[in-house]
Design an enzyme around this catalytic site. Structure first.
Site, mmCIF file in Angstrom:
data_model
loop_
_atom_site.group_PDB
_atom_site.id
_atom_site.type_symbol
_atom_site.label_atom_id
_atom_site.label_comp_id
_atom_site.label_asym_id
_atom_site.label_seq_id
_atom_site.Cartn_x
_atom_site.Cartn_y
_atom_site.Cartn_z
ATOM 1 N N ARG A 46 0.843 -1.202 0.000
ATOM 2 C CA ARG A 46 0.000 0.000 0.000
ATOM 3 C C ARG A 46 0.879 1.253 0.000
ATOM 4 O O ARG A 46 0.598 2.217 -0.694
ATOM 5 C CB ARG A 46 -0.954 0.028 1.205
ATOM 6 C CG ARG A 46 -1.627 1.395 1.336
ATOM 7 C CD ARG A 46 -2.887 1.441 2.180
ATOM 8 N NE ARG A 46 -2.889 0.626 3.355
ATOM 9 C CZ ARG A 46 -2.274 0.928 4.511
ATOM 10 N NH1 ARG A 46 -1.596 2.043 4.639
ATOM 11 N NH2 ARG A 46 -2.353 0.099 5.528
ATOM 12 N N TYR A 98 -13.994 16.987 -16.858
ATOM 13 C CA TYR A 98 -14.461 15.596 -16.896
ATOM 14 C C TYR A 98 -15.665 15.416 -15.960
ATOM 15 O O TYR A 98 -15.644 15.884 -14.817
ATOM 16 C CB TYR A 98 -13.299 14.691 -16.479
ATOM 17 C CG TYR A 98 -13.652 13.233 -16.415
ATOM 18 C CD1 TYR A 98 -13.915 12.521 -17.577
ATOM 19 C CD2 TYR A 98 -13.721 12.561 -15.207
ATOM 20 C CE1 TYR A 98 -14.250 11.181 -17.525
ATOM 21 C CE2 TYR A 98 -14.045 11.215 -15.145
ATOM 22 C CZ TYR A 98 -14.305 10.531 -16.317
ATOM 23 O OH TYR A 98 -14.637 9.207 -16.251
ATOM 24 N N ASP A 170 -5.291 18.659 -15.166
ATOM 25 C CA ASP A 170 -5.583 17.302 -15.641
ATOM 26 C C ASP A 170 -5.044 17.183 -17.069
ATOM 27 O O ASP A 170 -5.608 17.740 -18.004
ATOM 28 C CB ASP A 170 -7.106 17.074 -15.589
ATOM 29 C CG ASP A 170 -7.496 15.642 -15.934
ATOM 30 O OD1 ASP A 170 -6.734 14.968 -16.649
ATOM 31 O OD2 ASP A 170 -8.586 15.208 -15.495
HETATM 32 C C1 LIG Z 1 -11.227 9.270 -17.562
HETATM 33 C C2 LIG Z 1 -10.832 10.580 -17.016
HETATM 34 C C3 LIG Z 1 -10.693 10.773 -15.630
HETATM 35 C C4 LIG Z 1 -11.005 9.679 -14.623
HETATM 36 O O1 LIG Z 1 -10.151 8.591 -14.744
HETATM 37 P P1 LIG Z 1 -10.541 7.064 -14.378
HETATM 38 O O2 LIG Z 1 -9.285 6.334 -14.678
HETATM 39 O O3 LIG Z 1 -11.695 6.678 -15.233
HETATM 40 O O4 LIG Z 1 -10.899 7.052 -12.924
HETATM 41 C C5 LIG Z 1 -10.279 12.017 -15.207
HETATM 42 N N1 LIG Z 1 -10.034 13.023 -16.062
HETATM 43 C C6 LIG Z 1 -10.160 12.864 -17.399
HETATM 44 C C7 LIG Z 1 -9.862 14.012 -18.300
HETATM 45 C C8 LIG Z 1 -10.568 11.656 -17.922
HETATM 46 O O5 LIG Z 1 -10.711 11.513 -19.246
#
Ligand SMILES: *Cc1c(COP(=O)(O)O)cnc(C)c1O
Length: 379
Positions: A46, A98, A170
């Protein structure tokens, strides 16, 4: 080392024990101590794991960060980052982020006393106006999902530095191959490695990259305390995916550009969203801050929801599926799929219409992709 070489050689490779070229999967929960109080570097998976560590070192170097951490999913990564804050803190986030990020903020974290304001991040004035005395974090996504709108990262970080606010970006859509947010002063980069970094639609995963050692320590503390880290096997899959990231991104972009330009010429299409098109409002900023425009193209169909449904049903090479960033091409309907968790009023305000379709353009032969779109459009 250059990007392509880092993607294959970063971290402890070949491995120290036997020189394995493929990073071993250390599928173990716990590690034998060398002596009382003395580990060989790892004690419990972990907290940290050697396979995960190679992935983390690789992502950190690709992004130009101080350190990176790998998570069970993209949402696990984001959940961990948002726990840097405490009740009473305020976050300014993009209004077309997202859908799952929006849900995490609105439907989960607000119950713990965090406050959120969602704004279009296209001007300094709008961003400044959303900032309050308790604003601690600005959350950006560029190109955004599903409208591919572009945020000027230098604008965001200059505002954030003036107000002493942390910035999170992101980078799932662009990947470090096309955009390195830390070069523009972003403090924390998050990824859904489910998408382009892994790239093969066979794992869910996430990552967090920090610009400073201090933030790295705080993120690792939270990863361990909250138990959000990636498993050894999933880490290995993402590592394997990353070795071909540069080749895949080039092909995704080439195919996406061709499709975006083709869609612009179709009578049945009213609007195309792709930051590599001169018609895109973010084109100049995208050109300034990105090395390429990625593989996602969205567009609006004329003729209402029936037309959208019949188009999606007729596709053969494109699968009707959520997610993106894999070798296989996918098509989806944001209003009922990826962004269904966003209330209709918010979707309308963000410009996500019911006639919007999002394509994740894969790396198949472009002739087959165009033929598939054509037969579905003209059927
Ligand atoms: C898919 C996505 C997420 C979330 O990711 P997961 O792996 O599905 O939990 C977050 N931000 C963006 C831009 C995404 O496309």
């Amino acid at each position: 080392m250059k990007f392509e070489t880092i993607a294959i050689h970063a971290g402890e490779r070949p491995d120290k024990a036997y020189g394995a070229i493929s990073v071993p999967i250390y599928q173990t929960s716990t590690f034998a101590f060398e002596d009382v109080g003395k580990t060989r570097g790892y004690d419990y998976t972990r907290t940290a794991n050697p396979t995960r560590k190679v992935l983390e070192d690789t992502i950190a170097r690709l992004e130009g960060g101080k350190a990176a951490f790998a998570f069970a999913t993209g949402m696990a990564a984001e959940t961990t980052v948002i726990h840097l804050l405490k009740a009473g803190d305020h976050v300014v986030a993009g209004d077309d982020i997202y859908g799952g990020t929006y849900r995490l903020f609105q439907d989960v974290m607000r119950n713990f006393g965090l406050e959120f304001t969602f704004v279009r991040m296209d001007s300094q004035k709008t961003l400044e106006a959303a900032i309050r005395p308790n604003t601690r974090l600005i959350w950006v996504e560029t190109p955004s999902n599903p409208l591919l709108s572009i945020t000027d990262l230098e604008m965001v970080t200059s505002v954030a530095k003036r107000h002493d606010i942390l910035t999170v970006m992101d980078n799932t859509f662009a990947t470090p191959y096309f955009l390195k947010p830390i070069e523009y002063g972003i403090d924390i980069v998050v990824h859904s490695t489910t998408k382009y970094l892994n790239g093969h639609c066979d794992v869910v995963g996430g990552a967090v990259v920090t610009a400073t050692e201090e933030l790295a320590e705080r993120i690792h503390f939270l990863l361990n305390a909250m138990g959000t880290g990636a498993s050894p096997f999933d880490s290995w899959l993402v590592l394997r995916g990353i070795t071909t990231l540069p080749l895949r991104m080039k092909k995704h972009e080439e195919n996406a550009t061709t499709i975006a330009r083709w869609l612009e010429k179709q009578k049945a299409v009213s609007r195309v969203y792709y930051p590599g098109l001169e018609s895109h409002p973010g084109y100049d900023v995208a050109r300034k801050q990105m090395k390429g425009f990625g593989g996602v193209v969205s567009f609006e169909l004329k003729g209402g929801i029936e037309k959208v449904n019949s188009f999606l049903k007729k596709l053969k090479v494109f699968s009707l599926a959520e997610s993106l960033g894999g070798v296989a091409s996918l098509a989806e309907h944001p209003a009922t799929m990826s962004h269904a968790s966003m209330p209709p009023e918010h979707r309308a305000k963000a410009g996500i219409g019911d006639n919007l379709i999002r394509l994740s353009v894969g790396i198949e032969n472009i002739d087959d992709l165009l033929a598939d779109l054509e037969q579905a459009l003209n059927a």
